[in-house]
Design a protein around this motif. Structure first.
Motif, mmCIF file in Angstrom:
data_model
loop_
_atom_site.group_PDB
_atom_site.id
_atom_site.type_symbol
_atom_site.label_atom_id
_atom_site.label_comp_id
_atom_site.label_asym_id
_atom_site.label_seq_id
_atom_site.Cartn_x
_atom_site.Cartn_y
_atom_site.Cartn_z
ATOM 1 N N GLU A 83 0.831 -1.196 0.000
ATOM 2 C CA GLU A 83 0.000 0.000 0.000
ATOM 3 C C GLU A 83 0.868 1.250 0.000
ATOM 4 O OE1 GLU A 83 -3.826 1.733 2.438
ATOM 5 O OE2 GLU A 83 -3.413 -0.413 2.470
ATOM 6 N N LEU A 84 0.495 2.198 -0.841
ATOM 7 C CA LEU A 84 1.162 3.480 -1.052
ATOM 8 C C LEU A 84 2.468 3.374 -1.831
ATOM 9 C CD1 LEU A 84 0.426 5.328 2.302
ATOM 10 C CD2 LEU A 84 -0.895 5.327 0.183
ATOM 11 N N GLN A 85 2.809 2.173 -2.302
ATOM 12 C CA GLN A 85 4.005 2.011 -3.117
ATOM 13 C C GLN A 85 3.788 2.649 -4.490
ATOM 14 O OE1 GLN A 85 5.312 -2.043 -3.601
ATOM 15 N NE2 GLN A 85 7.108 -1.452 -4.791
ATOM 16 N N LYS A 86 4.779 3.386 -4.954
ATOM 17 C CA LYS A 86 4.733 4.003 -6.279
ATOM 18 C C LYS A 86 5.053 2.920 -7.306
ATOM 19 C CE LYS A 86 5.988 8.497 -8.154
ATOM 20 N NZ LYS A 86 6.916 9.633 -8.021
ATOM 21 N N VAL A 87 4.196 2.803 -8.311
ATOM 22 C CA VAL A 87 4.343 1.772 -9.334
ATOM 23 C C VAL A 87 4.106 2.371 -10.716
ATOM 24 C CG1 VAL A 87 3.636 -0.137 -7.817
ATOM 25 C CG2 VAL A 87 1.905 1.086 -9.170
ATOM 26 N N ASP A 88 4.484 1.604 -11.730
ATOM 27 C CA ASP A 88 4.096 1.887 -13.105
ATOM 28 C C ASP A 88 3.103 0.810 -13.500
ATOM 29 O OD1 ASP A 88 6.015 3.916 -13.183
ATOM 30 O OD2 ASP A 88 7.521 2.647 -14.127
ATOM 31 N N ASP A 122 -0.956 0.036 -19.274
ATOM 32 C CA ASP A 122 -2.335 0.245 -19.717
ATOM 33 C C ASP A 122 -2.300 1.099 -20.983
ATOM 34 O OD1 ASP A 122 -5.095 0.430 -19.837
ATOM 35 O OD2 ASP A 122 -5.329 1.282 -17.843
ATOM 36 N N ARG A 123 -3.220 0.847 -21.888
ATOM 37 C CA ARG A 123 -3.323 1.631 -23.121
ATOM 38 C C ARG A 123 -1.979 1.721 -23.839
ATOM 39 N NH1 ARG A 123 -6.019 6.810 -20.786
ATOM 40 N NH2 ARG A 123 -5.572 7.650 -22.835
ATOM 41 N N GLU A 124 -1.292 0.597 -23.920
ATOM 42 C CA GLU A 124 -0.038 0.441 -24.673
ATOM 43 C C GLU A 124 1.176 1.121 -24.057
ATOM 44 O OE1 GLU A 124 -0.432 -1.694 -27.068
ATOM 45 O OE2 GLU A 124 -2.578 -1.501 -27.396
ATOM 46 N N GLY A 125 1.055 1.650 -22.834
ATOM 47 C CA GLY A 125 2.194 2.331 -22.222
ATOM 48 C C GLY A 125 2.223 2.169 -20.715
ATOM 49 N N TRP A 126 3.222 2.764 -20.102
ATOM 50 C CA TRP A 126 3.421 2.712 -18.655
ATOM 51 C C TRP A 126 3.007 4.036 -18.028
ATOM 52 C CZ3 TRP A 126 4.368 -1.760 -16.379
ATOM 53 C CH2 TRP A 126 4.942 -2.785 -17.130
ATOM 54 N N TRP A 127 2.176 3.949 -16.967
ATOM 55 C CA TRP A 127 1.609 5.116 -16.295
ATOM 56 C C TRP A 127 1.990 5.070 -14.821
ATOM 57 C CZ3 TRP A 127 -1.796 8.281 -19.217
ATOM 58 C CH2 TRP A 127 -2.079 7.786 -20.494
ATOM 59 N N VAL A 128 2.430 6.195 -14.269
ATOM 60 C CA VAL A 128 2.846 6.264 -12.862
ATOM 61 C C VAL A 128 1.629 6.395 -11.962
ATOM 62 C CG1 VAL A 128 4.201 7.521 -11.147
ATOM 63 C CG2 VAL A 128 5.009 7.377 -13.517
ATOM 64 N N GLY A 129 1.564 5.526 -10.951
ATOM 65 C CA GLY A 129 0.483 5.576 -9.978
ATOM 66 C C GLY A 129 0.969 5.099 -8.625
ATOM 67 N N PHE A 169 -4.055 7.186 -9.810
ATOM 68 C CA PHE A 169 -3.208 8.000 -10.686
ATOM 69 C C PHE A 169 -3.447 9.473 -10.378
ATOM 70 C CE2 PHE A 169 -4.091 4.003 -12.743
ATOM 71 C CZ PHE A 169 -2.825 3.584 -13.125
ATOM 72 N N ASP A 170 -2.415 10.145 -9.869
ATOM 73 C CA ASP A 170 -2.532 11.571 -9.553
ATOM 74 C C ASP A 170 -2.846 12.396 -10.790
ATOM 75 O OD1 ASP A 170 -2.051 11.273 -6.847
ATOM 76 O OD2 ASP A 170 0.114 11.593 -7.041
ATOM 77 N N ARG A 189 4.873 -2.668 -12.293
ATOM 78 C CA ARG A 189 6.309 -2.784 -12.033
ATOM 79 C C ARG A 189 6.685 -1.721 -11.003
ATOM 80 N NH1 ARG A 189 8.804 -0.349 -17.741
ATOM 81 N NH2 ARG A 189 8.395 1.845 -17.270
ATOM 82 N N VAL A 190 7.782 -1.947 -10.306
ATOM 83 C CA VAL A 190 8.290 -0.972 -9.346
ATOM 84 C C VAL A 190 8.643 0.291 -10.122
ATOM 85 C CG1 VAL A 190 10.172 -0.448 -7.732
ATOM 86 C CG2 VAL A 190 9.167 -2.750 -7.795
ATOM 87 N N HIS A 191 8.171 1.445 -9.651
ATOM 88 C CA HIS A 191 8.497 2.703 -10.310
ATOM 89 C C HIS A 191 9.954 3.055 -10.056
ATOM 90 C CE1 HIS A 191 8.018 6.645 -12.035
ATOM 91 N NE2 HIS A 191 8.640 7.150 -10.978
ATOM 92 N N GLN A 192 10.638 3.497 -11.116
ATOM 93 C CA GLN A 192 12.028 3.915 -11.018
ATOM 94 C C GLN A 192 12.194 5.250 -11.739
ATOM 95 O OE1 GLN A 192 14.918 0.523 -11.713
ATOM 96 N NE2 GLN A 192 13.040 -0.382 -12.519
ATOM 97 N N GLU A 193 13.088 6.071 -11.219
ATOM 98 C CA GLU A 193 13.400 7.360 -11.844
ATOM 99 C C GLU A 193 14.767 7.263 -12.500
ATOM 100 O OE1 GLU A 193 11.571 10.143 -12.043
ATOM 101 O OE2 GLU A 193 9.928 9.455 -10.768
#
Length: 142
Positions: free
Chosen positions: A78-83, A86-93, A110-111, A125-129
């Protein structure tokens, strides 16, 4: 331009299109166009003129990053940032909880849109910067 981004490499391109802003789409670099631009061919997006052809376009090099490494996880928290894919791409949520009887479905907020959608763990997937030429998992950034 990133030194490790070269022709024939697979990359992710950040979308600047309305409704897709901030999402990333996988593409292959086809050519360099000057110092600041790259011509890419998307792996999942198709041309509006011919749906049998993959979409090709010239993008700013600053909107391109290498594909992130895969980080294996048993579960998301819970509250983990992920990608989310969806819709052919990766979205940050951000994971806001588990859904249903199985442990593998997660509700993601999704903010950028305010949407809350459910995904199986295999679509996350785990969100990475991408920062200073290295991938930094979101939990360790800061």
């Amino acid at each position: 331009m990133e030194e490790n981004i070269s022709v024939r490499k697979y990359v992710e391109v950040c979308s600047k299109e309305d409704g897709f802003l901030g999402s990333y789409f996988v593409a292959k670099v086809v050519a360099r166009v000057g110092k600041e631009r790259l011509k890419v061919e998307y792996t999942t997006l198709v041309s509006e003129e011919d749906e049998n052809k993959r979409l090709r376009e010239v993008v700013l090099a600053r909107d391109v990053r290498p594909c992130p490494p895969i980080i294996e996880v048993a579960e998301f928290h819970e509250l983990q940032k992920v990608d989310a894919y969806d819709r052919e791409g990766w979205w940050v949520g951000r994971v806001i909880g588990r859904v249903g009887g199985g442990d593998e479905n997660y509700c993601v907020h999704f903010d950028s849109t305010g949407d809350k959608l459910v995904y199986s763990g295999s679509m996350l997937r785990v969100h990475q910067e991408w920062a200073d030429g290295i991938w930094v998992p979101s939990e360790r950034r800061g």
